[in-house]
Design a protein around this motif. Structure first.
Motif, PDB file in Angstrom:
ATOM      1  N   TYR A  30       4.756  -1.130  -0.288  1.00  0.00           N
ATOM      2  CA  TYR A  30       3.602  -1.365  -1.144  1.00  0.00           C
ATOM      3  C   TYR A  30       3.670  -0.393  -2.312  1.00  0.00           C
ATOM      4  CZ  TYR A  30       2.240  -3.467   3.299  1.00  0.00           C
ATOM      5  OH  TYR A  30       2.233  -4.198   4.440  1.00  0.00           O
ATOM      6  N   ARG A  31       2.835  -0.592  -3.315  1.00  0.00           N
ATOM      7  CA  ARG A  31       2.888   0.271  -4.497  1.00  0.00           C
ATOM      8  C   ARG A  31       1.910   1.423  -4.431  1.00  0.00           C
ATOM      9  NH1 ARG A  31       3.989  -4.178  -9.301  1.00  0.00           N
ATOM     10  NH2 ARG A  31       6.029  -4.777  -8.506  1.00  0.00           N
ATOM     11  N   SER A  32       0.935   1.311  -3.575  1.00  0.00           N
ATOM     12  CA  SER A  32      -0.103   2.331  -3.447  1.00  0.00           C
ATOM     13  C   SER A  32       0.010   3.013  -2.092  1.00  0.00           C
ATOM     14  CB  SER A  32      -1.483   1.683  -3.587  1.00  0.00           C
ATOM     15  OG  SER A  32      -2.506   2.564  -3.163  1.00  0.00           O
ATOM     16  N   VAL A  33      -0.378   4.280  -2.033  1.00  0.00           N
ATOM     17  CA  VAL A  33      -0.402   4.975  -0.746  1.00  0.00           C
ATOM     18  C   VAL A  33      -1.436   4.362   0.189  1.00  0.00           C
ATOM     19  CG1 VAL A  33       0.481   7.149  -1.641  1.00  0.00           C
ATOM     20  CG2 VAL A  33      -1.978   6.730  -1.659  1.00  0.00           C
ATOM     21  N   GLN A  34      -2.338   3.535  -0.346  1.00  0.00           N
ATOM     22  CA  GLN A  34      -3.297   2.836   0.501  1.00  0.00           C
ATOM     23  C   GLN A  34      -2.647   1.670   1.256  1.00  0.00           C
ATOM     24  OE1 GLN A  34      -7.166   1.962  -1.229  1.00  0.00           O
ATOM     25  NE2 GLN A  34      -6.810   3.449  -2.861  1.00  0.00           N
ATOM     26  N   ARG A  35      -1.399   1.337   0.883  1.00  0.00           N
ATOM     27  CA  ARG A  35      -0.585   0.353   1.595  1.00  0.00           C
ATOM     28  C   ARG A  35      -1.294  -0.995   1.749  1.00  0.00           C
ATOM     29  NH1 ARG A  35       3.792   3.130   3.633  1.00  0.00           N
ATOM     30  NH2 ARG A  35       3.535   5.385   3.665  1.00  0.00           N
ATOM     31  N   SER A  36      -1.735  -1.529   0.621  1.00  0.00           N
ATOM     32  CA  SER A  36      -2.370  -2.841   0.598  1.00  0.00           C
ATOM     33  C   SER A  36      -1.399  -3.856   0.024  1.00  0.00           C
ATOM     34  CB  SER A  36      -3.632  -2.801  -0.269  1.00  0.00           C
ATOM     35  OG  SER A  36      -4.127  -4.107  -0.490  1.00  0.00           O
ATOM     36  N   PHE A  37      -1.269  -5.036   0.694  1.00  0.00           N
ATOM     37  CA  PHE A  37      -0.360  -6.051   0.157  1.00  0.00           C
ATOM     38  C   PHE A  37      -1.006  -6.826  -0.984  1.00  0.00           C
ATOM     39  CE2 PHE A  37      -2.262  -8.331   3.833  1.00  0.00           C
ATOM     40  CZ  PHE A  37      -2.714  -9.483   3.239  1.00  0.00           C
ATOM     41  N   LYS A  38      -2.231  -6.503  -1.325  1.00  0.00           N
ATOM     42  CA  LYS A  38      -2.832  -6.999  -2.559  1.00  0.00           C
ATOM     43  C   LYS A  38      -2.829  -5.822  -3.530  1.00  0.00           C
ATOM     44  CE  LYS A  38      -5.701 -10.596  -0.507  1.00  0.00           C
ATOM     45  NZ  LYS A  38      -7.081 -11.134  -0.345  1.00  0.00           N
ATOM     46  N   ALA A  39      -1.991  -5.899  -4.556  1.00  0.00           N
ATOM     47  CA  ALA A  39      -1.783  -4.760  -5.443  1.00  0.00           C
ATOM     48  C   ALA A  39      -3.094  -4.291  -6.055  1.00  0.00           C
ATOM     49  CB  ALA A  39      -0.795  -5.127  -6.542  1.00  0.00           C
ATOM     50  N   ILE A  40      -3.264  -2.974  -6.104  1.00  0.00           N
ATOM     51  CA  ILE A  40      -4.418  -2.364  -6.758  1.00  0.00           C
ATOM     52  C   ILE A  40      -4.020  -2.097  -8.209  1.00  0.00           C
ATOM     53  CG2 ILE A  40      -5.975  -0.380  -6.759  1.00  0.00           C
ATOM     54  CD1 ILE A  40      -5.304  -0.074  -3.762  1.00  0.00           C
ATOM     55  N   PRO A  41      -4.663  -2.739  -9.165  1.00  0.00           N
ATOM     56  CA  PRO A  41      -4.245  -2.600 -10.572  1.00  0.00           C
ATOM     57  C   PRO A  41      -4.128  -1.142 -10.997  1.00  0.00           C
ATOM     58  CG  PRO A  41      -5.897  -4.326 -10.357  1.00  0.00           C
ATOM     59  CD  PRO A  41      -5.824  -3.640  -9.022  1.00  0.00           C
ATOM     60  N   GLY A  42      -2.969  -0.797 -11.557  1.00  0.00           N
ATOM     61  CA  GLY A  42      -2.758   0.539 -12.085  1.00  0.00           C
ATOM     62  C   GLY A  42      -2.429   1.602 -11.053  1.00  0.00           C
ATOM     63  N   ASP A  43      -2.441   1.268  -9.767  1.00  0.00           N
ATOM     64  CA  ASP A  43      -2.175   2.262  -8.723  1.00  0.00           C
ATOM     65  C   ASP A  43      -0.725   2.151  -8.274  1.00  0.00           C
ATOM     66  OD1 ASP A  43      -2.027   3.953  -6.568  1.00  0.00           O
ATOM     67  OD2 ASP A  43      -3.861   3.229  -5.608  1.00  0.00           O
ATOM     68  N   PHE A  44       0.105   3.093  -8.708  1.00  0.00           N
ATOM     69  CA  PHE A  44       1.511   3.133  -8.325  1.00  0.00           C
ATOM     70  C   PHE A  44       1.815   4.436  -7.590  1.00  0.00           C
ATOM     71  CE2 PHE A  44       1.172   0.374 -12.014  1.00  0.00           C
ATOM     72  CZ  PHE A  44       1.901  -0.729 -11.622  1.00  0.00           C
TER      73      PHE A  44
END
Length: 204
Positions: A30-44
């Motif tokens: 995932y792209r966020s440390v929150q590990r959501s498979f729905k991307a959080i805009p701007g959170d990399f």
């Protein structure tokens, strides 16, 4: 010799089957440390952490990877995040832009790789079409120098699986457009973290 184990909760899993991996194996995150498979805009945040530190295995755990790339429905985490809920291949490819594809160059690493015992158990119970040798893990850190980041473009998804005409250096060839044709190497100097460049086929 004491077996090498990893722990999921309080359950030990033995790493017993050593495997010689392909040169390039893939860790999909995932792209966020929150590990959501729905991307959080701007959170990399997870992407940046991996870029800086590499892939770090935690105590009693491992770094997991896919031994090459096969059909999307047979790749972790898509087989869990989506196909367990009955999503179509097209739906999964629509969501692949929310994930990062880290290519690991195994020639730069020294430690052993093992068949992932957790996925082996799941395959035996629920996924008979999948091959346990696609899912591997290692008890070693993967340094940033052994990693390249690729992301998935959602362009022309309807063309995947259809004939593709290629023109290169005066030669024309015909093949099928594969989903991996949409993987592109990431450009790190883009402040928005979303720009991509070379296709997987052309990446060094």
């Amino acid at each position: 010799m004491k077996p090498i184990t990893i722990l999921k909760g309080n359950t030990p899993w033995n790493l017993t089957t050593v495997i010689n991996p392909k040169r390039y194996v893939w860790h999909i995150s995932y792209r966020s440390v929150q590990r959501s498979f729905k991307a959080i805009p701007g959170d990399f945040s997870l992407r940046k952490k991996i870029r800086k530190e590499g892939l770090i295995y935690k105590k009693d755990w491992a770094v997991f990877a896919h031994n090459g790339l096969v059909k999307p429905e047979f790749i972790f985490p898509f087989c869990i995040d989506h196909f367990s809920f009955g999503d179509s291949v097209k739906t999964v490819m629509d969501t692949m832009t929310s994930y990062d594809f880290w290519r690991i160059d195994t020639l730069q690493l020294n430690e052993e790789w093992y068949v992932d015992p957790l996925m082996t158990s799941d395959i035996e119970k629920r996924y008979p079409k999948m091959n346990k040798h696609w899912f591997i893990c290692t008890r070693q850190n993967i340094p940033p120098t052994a990693l390249k980041l690729f992301t998935f473009k959602d362009d022309n998804l309807d063309d995947i699986g259809k004939l593709k005409i290629n023109h290169y250096d005066g030669v024309t060839s015909v093949n099928f457009k594969k989903w991996t044709d949409n993987l592109t190497e990431h450009v790190w100097d883009n402040p928005l973290e979303i720009e991509n460049t070379k296709s997987l086929a052309k990446a060094a």
